[in-house]
Design an enzyme around this catalytic site. Structure first.
Site, PDB file in Angstrom:
ATOM      1  N   SER A  96       0.545  -1.352  -0.594  1.00 51.80           N
ATOM      2  CA  SER A  96       0.154   0.195  -0.392  1.00 51.80           C
ATOM      3  C   SER A  96       1.144   1.326  -0.004  1.00 51.80           C
ATOM      4  O   SER A  96       1.934   1.533   0.710  1.00 51.80           O
ATOM      5  CB  SER A  96      -0.607   0.032   1.329  1.00 51.80           C
ATOM      6  OG  SER A  96      -1.670  -1.125   1.444  1.00 51.80           O
ATOM      7  N   LYS A 171      -7.494   1.549  -2.495  1.00 51.33           N
ATOM      8  CA  LYS A 171      -6.210   1.419  -0.800  1.00 51.33           C
ATOM      9  C   LYS A 171      -6.592   2.835   0.092  1.00 51.33           C
ATOM     10  O   LYS A 171      -7.165   2.277   0.596  1.00 51.33           O
ATOM     11  CB  LYS A 171      -5.009   0.808  -0.705  1.00 51.33           C
ATOM     12  CG  LYS A 171      -4.738   0.619   0.478  1.00 51.33           C
ATOM     13  CD  LYS A 171      -5.655  -0.660   0.140  1.00 51.33           C
ATOM     14  CE  LYS A 171      -3.949  -0.271   1.859  1.00 51.33           C
ATOM     15  NZ  LYS A 171      -5.142  -1.991   2.826  1.00 51.33           N
ATOM     16  N   LYS A 239       0.979   5.427   8.777  1.00 45.82           N
ATOM     17  CA  LYS A 239       1.695   5.800   6.856  1.00 45.82           C
ATOM     18  C   LYS A 239       0.385   5.895   5.279  1.00 45.82           C
ATOM     19  O   LYS A 239       0.765   7.005   4.438  1.00 45.82           O
ATOM     20  CB  LYS A 239       2.146   4.416   6.422  1.00 45.82           C
ATOM     21  CG  LYS A 239       3.039   4.307   5.461  1.00 45.82           C
ATOM     22  CD  LYS A 239       2.101   3.400   3.992  1.00 45.82           C
ATOM     23  CE  LYS A 239       2.262   2.299   4.738  1.00 45.82           C
ATOM     24  NZ  LYS A 239       0.988   1.222   3.513  1.00 45.82           N
TER      25      LYS A 239
END
Ligand code: NAD
Length: 294
Positions: A96, A171, A239
């Site tokens: 990701s 995502k 993140k």
């Protein structure tokens, strides 16, 4: 069957690579952590010595790394895939990362005739183990169709969302919804407990109604059992939210919920950065001065 390269054998990469082995694909694997390579070699994979080595010996290379800089290094770095991959080879990046970085990497690979799909996943370690991940893909339809059977060995749902980068945009959307759900479950259960109602009974009572969700069923039991073993680390969710904020800034979109979720997660980073993201409940518990229990 063609030999597959697999780079990045962490919480997700280990079970995903083992599922490829179970499906009969010969595998050549690499990670900077030797013990991770040994573990997957123990399940039948061949050991690689670098990303460059893996790309020299395979034409389909899967990467499952933490974030954009890791993928940039592994694909484009001096010991990276691009140094030895042949024209026609493909990089399937299942990490990701920022969609903008996916597009940059895709363009650099394309200059050398190397193909790419960005194919991040959702479902966490349990679904990686079961081979039932949701895989969201960006890239060409022809490449998607060619590698659908390969991706199906790791996922139950594999959807082509658009050109390169579309997988990681999807995502990011997923990560907003998951973080907001965990925060809502935390807020609700801590309120209930502080109001004197057993939070486990609240969970049991509402899980089958409109409030119920996959996130609630996965994370409420962890909060009630004080089990914060990752799973998906708070640091990794930070993140992803950073990638949401960067992307949103670039296209002038407001993300007020993500801004708030980021502040909550940042406040836990020091103490619980390596805990599962269900530890977000601790943010609410600190304020309320209680702890959830069954
Ligand atoms: P992890 O940190 O457990 O694994 C990453 C692996 O990459 C580690 O083994 C690390 O040693 C290796 N690595 C790092 N730099 C490397 C390099 N230069 N060369 C070779 N190997 C290198 O992370 P994870 O939980 O497996 O997650 C991987 C990706 O999948 C992340 O982008 C994460 O956001 C995403 N993801 C994770 C989950 C989850 O529940 N854990 C769920 C969905 C998606």
């Amino acid at each position: 069957m063609k030999k597959i390269g697999f780079i990045g054998l962490g919480i997700m990469g280990k079970p995903m690579s083992k599922n490829l082995l179970k499906a009969g694909y010969p595998l050549l694997v690499y990670d900077i952590v030797p013990a991770a390579v040994e573990e997957v070699a123990g399940a039948g994979a061949e050991k690689g010595t670098s990303a460059k080595d893996v790309a020299a010996k395979t034409d389909v290379i899967i990467t499952m790394l933490p974030n954009s800089p890791h993928v940039q290094e592994v694909v484009l770095g001096k010991d990276g895939i691009i140094q030895t991959a042949r024209p026609g080879a493909i990089v399937i990046d299942m990490s990701s990362i920022s969609p903008l970085v996916s597009r940059e990497i895709g363009a650099k690979l394309a200059e050398k005739g190397i193909r790419m799909l960005d194919a991040p996943v959702s479902g966490g370690e349990p679904k990686a183990i079961d081979g039932t991940l949701s895989i969201m893909v960006g890239g060409s339809k022809a490449d998607f169709d060619e590698f659908l059977p390969l991706m199906k060995t790791m996922g139950a749902s594999v959807v082509l969302c658009g050109e390169i980068g579309a997988g990681n945009v999807t995502k990011l959307a997923n990560q907003i919804v998951v973080a907001a759900n965990i925060a809502a479950v935390s807020e609700a259960l801590v309120l209930a407990a502080k109001a004197g109602v057993n939070p486990d009974l609240v969970y049991q009572a509402i899980r089958g109604g409109l409030a119920g969700s996959t996130v609630m069923d996965a994370k409420a039991p962890m909060m009630l059992d004080r089990n914060f073993k990752p799973g998906f680390r708070i640091n990794l969710h930070i993140k992803d939210l950073n990638n949401v904020l960067d992307t949103a800034r670039g296209i002038d979109v407001a993300t007020p919920l993500t801004d708030e979720l980021m502040a909550m997660m940042q406040s836990l980073k020091e103490e619980f950065g390596d805990a599962d993201h269900s530890a977000l409940v601790r943010y609410y518990e600190r304020i309320a001065g209680i702890e959830l229990h069954r």
